[in-house]
Design a protein around this motif. Structure first.
Motif: not given
Length: 156
Positions: A20-25, A100-102, A107-108
């Motif tokens: 959740l902290l990562d999502v907030a970032v 999914d974005l992370v 992958a990129a």
């Protein structure tokens, strides 16, 4: 609850809090501070000490405090059931979208690294590598991806 179950529950809570902290970032560009979280909770007549937050977010001790979980869930805008890890509760859409974005960004980075490392390689070979990596990500189960995300995450 046995000591092992308590330790596992504490670690699972810590994973969800860090997620959740990562999502907030990702949403705001900055990680919420303890002060911001504590102030939000204080407005709801809930107290959170810095030491309690630290051991919750680091998985050092399991906390069983429903009002606190409800307050934290409100802060992060998720269902309290997700935060406490109730069985059968799905990951919120905004959390899944950020995961999914992370994954795509990781992958990129792998593709970019492979292209730089391999140097003189044909465009066809680079495309084949990209297709392979994309297929691997697509075939990985959500549980395996979450485990890989946990292994690749770094938090203080």
């Amino acid at each position: 609850m046995s000591e092992i179950e308590s330790k596992t529950a504490a670690e699972d809570l810590a994973k969800r809090l860090r997620l959740l902290l990562d999502v907030a970032v990702a949403e705001t560009g900055a990680e919420p501070t303890f002060t911001q979280i504590a102030a939000f909770l204080q407005e709801r007549d809930l107290n959170l000490s810095r030491s309690r937050w630290t051991y919750m977010v680091n998985g050092h001790r399991y906390v069983q405090d429903s009002p606190l979980f409800e307050g934290l869930a409100a802060f992060f805008d998720v269902d309290p059931e997700f935060l406490v890890g109730e069985a059968g509760v799905e990951t919120p859409d905004k959390v899944s979208a950020q995961l999914d974005l992370v994954r795509a960004m990781r992958a990129a980075r792998v593709k970019t690294y492979a292209a730089r490392t391999l140097g003189d390689i044909s465009p066809n070979a680079l495309q084949a590598i990209s297709r392979f990596l994309d297929a691997e990500i697509a075939q990985t189960s959500p549980a395996e991806r979450d485990h890989a995300d946990d292994a690749g995450a770094t938090h203080s």
